[in-house]
Enzyme design. Structure first.
Site, PDB file in Angstrom:
ATOM      1  N   GLY A 100       0.854  -1.189   0.000  1.00  0.00           N
ATOM      2  CA  GLY A 100       0.000   0.000   0.000  1.00  0.00           C
ATOM      3  C   GLY A 100       0.887   1.235   0.000  1.00  0.00           C
ATOM      4  O   GLY A 100       2.018   1.179   0.470  1.00  0.00           O
ATOM      5  N   LYS A 101       0.357   2.333  -0.526  1.00  0.00           N
ATOM      6  CA  LYS A 101       1.143   3.583  -0.510  1.00  0.00           C
ATOM      7  C   LYS A 101       0.817   4.320   0.783  1.00  0.00           C
ATOM      8  O   LYS A 101       0.034   5.284   0.792  1.00  0.00           O
ATOM      9  CB  LYS A 101       0.813   4.440  -1.733  1.00  0.00           C
ATOM     10  CG  LYS A 101       1.558   3.987  -2.979  1.00  0.00           C
ATOM     11  CD  LYS A 101       1.231   4.827  -4.181  1.00  0.00           C
ATOM     12  CE  LYS A 101       1.992   6.121  -4.234  1.00  0.00           C
ATOM     13  NZ  LYS A 101       3.405   5.963  -4.591  1.00  0.00           N
ATOM     14  N   ILE A 102       1.398   3.839   1.866  1.00  0.00           N
ATOM     15  CA  ILE A 102       1.090   4.362   3.191  1.00  0.00           C
ATOM     16  C   ILE A 102       2.084   5.473   3.537  1.00  0.00           C
ATOM     17  O   ILE A 102       3.306   5.271   3.474  1.00  0.00           O
ATOM     18  CB  ILE A 102       1.147   3.220   4.230  1.00  0.00           C
ATOM     19  CG1 ILE A 102       0.042   2.200   3.904  1.00  0.00           C
ATOM     20  CG2 ILE A 102       1.016   3.761   5.654  1.00  0.00           C
ATOM     21  CD1 ILE A 102       0.063   0.945   4.717  1.00  0.00           C
TER      22      ILE A 102
END
Ligand code: PMP
Length: 308
Positions: A155-157
């Site tokens: 995920g692009k956290i």
């Protein structure tokens, strides 16, 4: 600044009005996730094409799901909002779109659940990400990639990008253009904000999605184009560090970086030390496809302005 508008708290507003409090949860704890979408200006068609918008929105919502977010907007609403925002801006140049979902509560306390989640989106004209696209000088980072059991890289956290920032700054401060990061086991993962492909004996090889990589949309695009259009065999497998030293070609890919050849790793030349034939053909095809010049893949190009 060329950005005039943002989608903020449910509507498109002048960018100056898109402000959050210093008490915002996401600012303290990195509890946000984002996307990165490119739109390409096609001069001949006088059209701005957003590349794989649905796939980017789907991944954005997947990242939000990892963070236990309740995003109030449907994928269709987010897609329409990106297009509306781009129409408001009226850019006639290559553009980058940044959606961000964040925990908006003004409170102290580290957690993911039971919070208020907001979405904001803005766009800005954007050119190259790595200056030396023809052949970047990269190192193997001394930092390791965050592990799926620490912060999932798929995920692009937002908080996870502190890891990328350590990697990138070390590389730049040491005189490199970028770095390749190894995972906790010492296998190759990806770049600070790019996926990685290696060419060895005519085969295209990339770390699998269990190598603590972001599940890149450009990576998927290149795998499809390489297989279907260039007849290349594509393999997803573990890559060892020393394979980087003996492979024929190496390149980064990503929405930001697009396709960027790697000339040296740890000052060792990759192949001839110049962009190789496979990288070059993939890069040329990729640019044709994203610009909307390949009829077969036109479904990936969403026009922003009304078609004449
Ligand atoms: N890995 C990381 C860590 C990234 O930040 C990015 C950029 N989004 C990529 C890979 C490439 O992903 P994509 O092709 O979906 O932009």
């Amino acid at each position: 600044m060329q950005t005039k508008y943002a989608f903020f708290e449910g509507q498109i507003v002048p960018i100056e009005q898109a402000q959050v409090s210093v008490m915002t949860h996401a600012l303290h704890y990195g509890t946000a996730c984002f996307g990165g979408i490119r739109a390409y200006w096609n001069d001949e068609a006088e059209q701005l094409y957003v590349f794989r918008i649905e796939d980017h929105i789907e991944r954005f919502l997947t990242s939000a799901r990892l963070l236990l977010m309740n995003v109030a907007h449907s994928p269709e609403k987010l897609r329409a909002t990106v297009l509306d925002l781009l129409r408001c801006e009226g850019f006639r140049a290559d553009t980058y779109v940044r959606p961000l979902a964040y925990k908006a509560d003004l409170k102290i306390g580290v957690m993911l659940h039971g919070m208020t989640d907001e979405v904001t989106i803005f766009a800005t004209p954007f050119g190259r990400y790595i200056e030396k696209e023809e052949g970047a000088d990269v190192c193997v980072s001394t930092w390791r990639r965050i592990d799926d059991n620490a912060i999932p890289a798929r995920g692009k956290i937002a908080g996870a990008y502190v890891n990328s920032a350590f990697v990138k700054s070390e590389a730049l401060m040491d005189g490199y253009d970028e770095a390749i990061v190894l995972d906790q086991h010492g296998h190759v993962s990806e770049g600070s904000a790019e996926n990685l492909f290696m060419v060895r004996n005519g085969k295209l090889i990339t770390p699998s999605i269990t190598a603590n990589i972001l599940e890149g949309i450009t990576r998927r695009t290149i795998m499809e184009l390489a297989t279907n259009e260039l007849g290349l065999e594509v393999e997803e497998r573990e890559i060892d560090r020393t394979e980087l030293y003996i492979c024929d070609e190496l390149f980064f890919c990503g929405t930001g970086v697009q396709v960027a050849a790697i000339a040296t790793v740890d000052r060792r030349p990759v192949g001839s030390g110049k962009i190789g034939p496979v990288t070059k053909s993939i890069r040329d095809l990729y640019f044709d496809v994203v610009k909307g010049n390949v009829a077969k893949y036109r479904g990936w190009n969403t026009p922003v302005y009304v078609e004449a």
